[in-house]
Write a protein that holds these residues in place. Structure first.
Motif, PDB file in Angstrom:
ATOM      1  N   GLU A  81     -11.311  24.632 -31.793  1.00 28.33           N
ATOM      2  CA  GLU A  81     -10.184  24.133 -31.018  1.00 28.33           C
ATOM      3  C   GLU A  81      -9.451  25.273 -30.313  1.00 28.33           C
ATOM      4  N   GLY A  82      -9.019  24.998 -29.078  1.00 26.66           N
ATOM      5  CA  GLY A  82      -8.059  25.879 -28.427  1.00 26.66           C
ATOM      6  C   GLY A  82      -6.660  25.519 -28.876  1.00 26.66           C
ATOM      7  N   SER A  83      -5.720  26.478 -28.725  1.00 28.80           N
ATOM      8  CA  SER A  83      -4.394  26.209 -29.269  1.00 28.80           C
ATOM      9  C   SER A  83      -3.235  26.673 -28.387  1.00 28.80           C
ATOM     10  N   PRO A 136      -4.589  16.705 -35.557  1.00 32.73           N
ATOM     11  CA  PRO A 136      -3.509  17.573 -35.090  1.00 32.73           C
ATOM     12  C   PRO A 136      -3.618  18.975 -35.694  1.00 32.73           C
ATOM     13  N   PRO A 137      -2.974  19.943 -35.061  1.00 32.95           N
ATOM     14  CA  PRO A 137      -2.853  21.246 -35.701  1.00 32.95           C
ATOM     15  C   PRO A 137      -1.688  21.252 -36.689  1.00 32.95           C
ATOM     16  N   LEU A 138      -1.786  22.113 -37.690  1.00 32.28           N
ATOM     17  CA  LEU A 138      -0.592  22.531 -38.421  1.00 32.28           C
ATOM     18  C   LEU A 138      -0.099  23.771 -37.708  1.00 32.28           C
ATOM     19  N   LEU A 139       1.159  23.762 -37.315  1.00 33.40           N
ATOM     20  CA  LEU A 139       1.701  24.867 -36.531  1.00 33.40           C
ATOM     21  C   LEU A 139       2.250  25.962 -37.442  1.00 33.40           C
ATOM     22  N   CYS A 188      -8.817  22.195 -42.414  1.00 35.02           N
ATOM     23  CA  CYS A 188      -9.896  23.046 -41.909  1.00 35.02           C
ATOM     24  C   CYS A 188      -9.355  24.373 -41.389  1.00 35.02           C
ATOM     25  N   HIS A 189     -10.127  25.429 -41.607  1.00 37.77           N
ATOM     26  CA  HIS A 189      -9.809  26.715 -41.004  1.00 37.77           C
ATOM     27  C   HIS A 189      -9.804  26.542 -39.483  1.00 37.77           C
ATOM     28  N   PRO A 190      -8.884  27.208 -38.783  1.00 32.76           N
ATOM     29  CA  PRO A 190      -8.839  27.044 -37.324  1.00 32.76           C
ATOM     30  C   PRO A 190     -10.146  27.397 -36.621  1.00 32.76           C
ATOM     31  N   PHE A 191     -10.994  28.223 -37.260  1.00 31.90           N
ATOM     32  CA  PHE A 191     -12.240  28.648 -36.622  1.00 31.90           C
ATOM     33  C   PHE A 191     -13.460  27.846 -37.083  1.00 31.90           C
ATOM     34  N   ARG A 231      -1.874  28.095 -34.061  1.00 35.93           N
ATOM     35  CA  ARG A 231      -2.559  27.107 -34.895  1.00 35.93           C
ATOM     36  C   ARG A 231      -2.759  27.703 -36.283  1.00 35.93           C
ATOM     37  N   ALA A 232      -2.145  27.062 -37.290  1.00 40.05           N
ATOM     38  CA  ALA A 232      -2.321  27.506 -38.666  1.00 40.05           C
ATOM     39  C   ALA A 232      -3.542  26.861 -39.304  1.00 40.05           C
ATOM     40  N   LEU A 233      -3.770  25.566 -39.035  1.00 42.12           N
ATOM     41  CA  LEU A 233      -4.918  24.828 -39.543  1.00 42.12           C
ATOM     42  C   LEU A 233      -5.327  23.777 -38.520  1.00 42.12           C
TER      43      LEU A 233
END
Length: 258
Positions: A111-113, A226-229, A204-207, A133-135
């Motif tokens: 994902e891009g953030s 969604p991301p966790l910010l 999930c890990h952001p990567f 992006r934390a997660l």
């Protein structure tokens, strides 16, 4: 259990939290999402498209889903206490329906953030410190079996991505540019599917390299991603060595940790 959750996250790049929020909350969320689609839940003939995208939803059930005690505890374990922002809405719902037409968004990617100042509108970027992006989170609002288009996951692929991102520095690169590179770097990884029941959440890990797929089942798949910010930026060189699980995994991918 805390140590086991963190270790699985470090090794696999994701953990599934079963029953992270109550099924009745998931049911309320699904009802609100059906309204957004304009489709009739009882009439499959009304399900016109393979994917319906719904933007942010901030009604009470979505806030409740995002703020269960078990999720907050998991955020502390993976991101660090006081290093993440609470969510009171959920956004980015790819609602997938049984359909003969193939979806056009099924490529492997991360994902891009964030949007750099000079980036075209909508072309989100990622950098080595996972800016903004934390997660990555996957919230399930329906039963998802292997026939209901579960998200495909390359297990352990989060460790393949840091070397791909490192040359881009703080500027990072777009998810479009990174897609083929992270696909190639993680092609050797085993495959998993984000299956589960209403109320399950994948953290999930952001990567983590992942992809959509066609829907070959009979029941629509309702999910949010969604991301966790972050409350503070991730750091990869902390003098005190107090790395979060996400940071530690990035360092492991760069061969700075064993």
């Amino acid at each position: 259990m805390d140590d086991e959750l963190v270790e699985r996250f470090l090794e696999d790049g994701f953990v599934r939290i079963e029953g992270a929020f109550p099924p009745r909350v998931a049911q309320h969320c699904a009802s609100l999402l059906w309204r957004e689609t304009g489709y009739d839940p009882e009439d499959p003939a009304s399900w016109k498209d393979p994917v319906v995208w719904v933007a942010g939803m901030a009604q009470g059930p979505f806030a409740a889903a995002a703020n269960s005690p078990v999720l907050h505890e998991a955020f502390d374990l993976l991101v660090g206490e006081n290093r993440w922002q609470p969510r009171y809405s959920l956004g980015t719902f790819p609602l997938r329906f049984p359909h003969a037409e193939e979806p056009d968004d099924a490529g492997w990617h991360i994902e891009g953030s964030y949007l750099p100042e000079d980036a075209p509108t909508g072309i989100y970027h990622t950098n080595l410190r996972s800016r903004d992006r934390a997660l990555l989170m996957l919230f399930l609002f329906s039963e998802v079996t292997e026939t209901e288009a579960p998200t495909r996951i390359r297990v352990g692929s989060h460790l393949d991505v840091p070397p791909v991102l490192e040359p881009y520095g703080e500027q990072g690169a777009s998810f479009l540019e990174l897609g083929p590179k992270v696909d190639k770097a993680s092609a050797h990884r085993p495959l998993a599917h984000a299956t589960g029941g209403p109320g399950d959440v994948y953290l999930c890990h952001p990567f983590l390299v992942h992809a959509a797929q066609p829907h070959h089942g009979t029941s629509p798949r309702f999910m949010a991603q969604p991301p966790l910010l972050p409350a503070v930026p991730y750091e990869l060189d902390r003098p005190d060595g107090d790395y979060s699980a996400v940071e530690f995994a990035i360092r492991r991918g760069l061969a700075k940790e064993h």
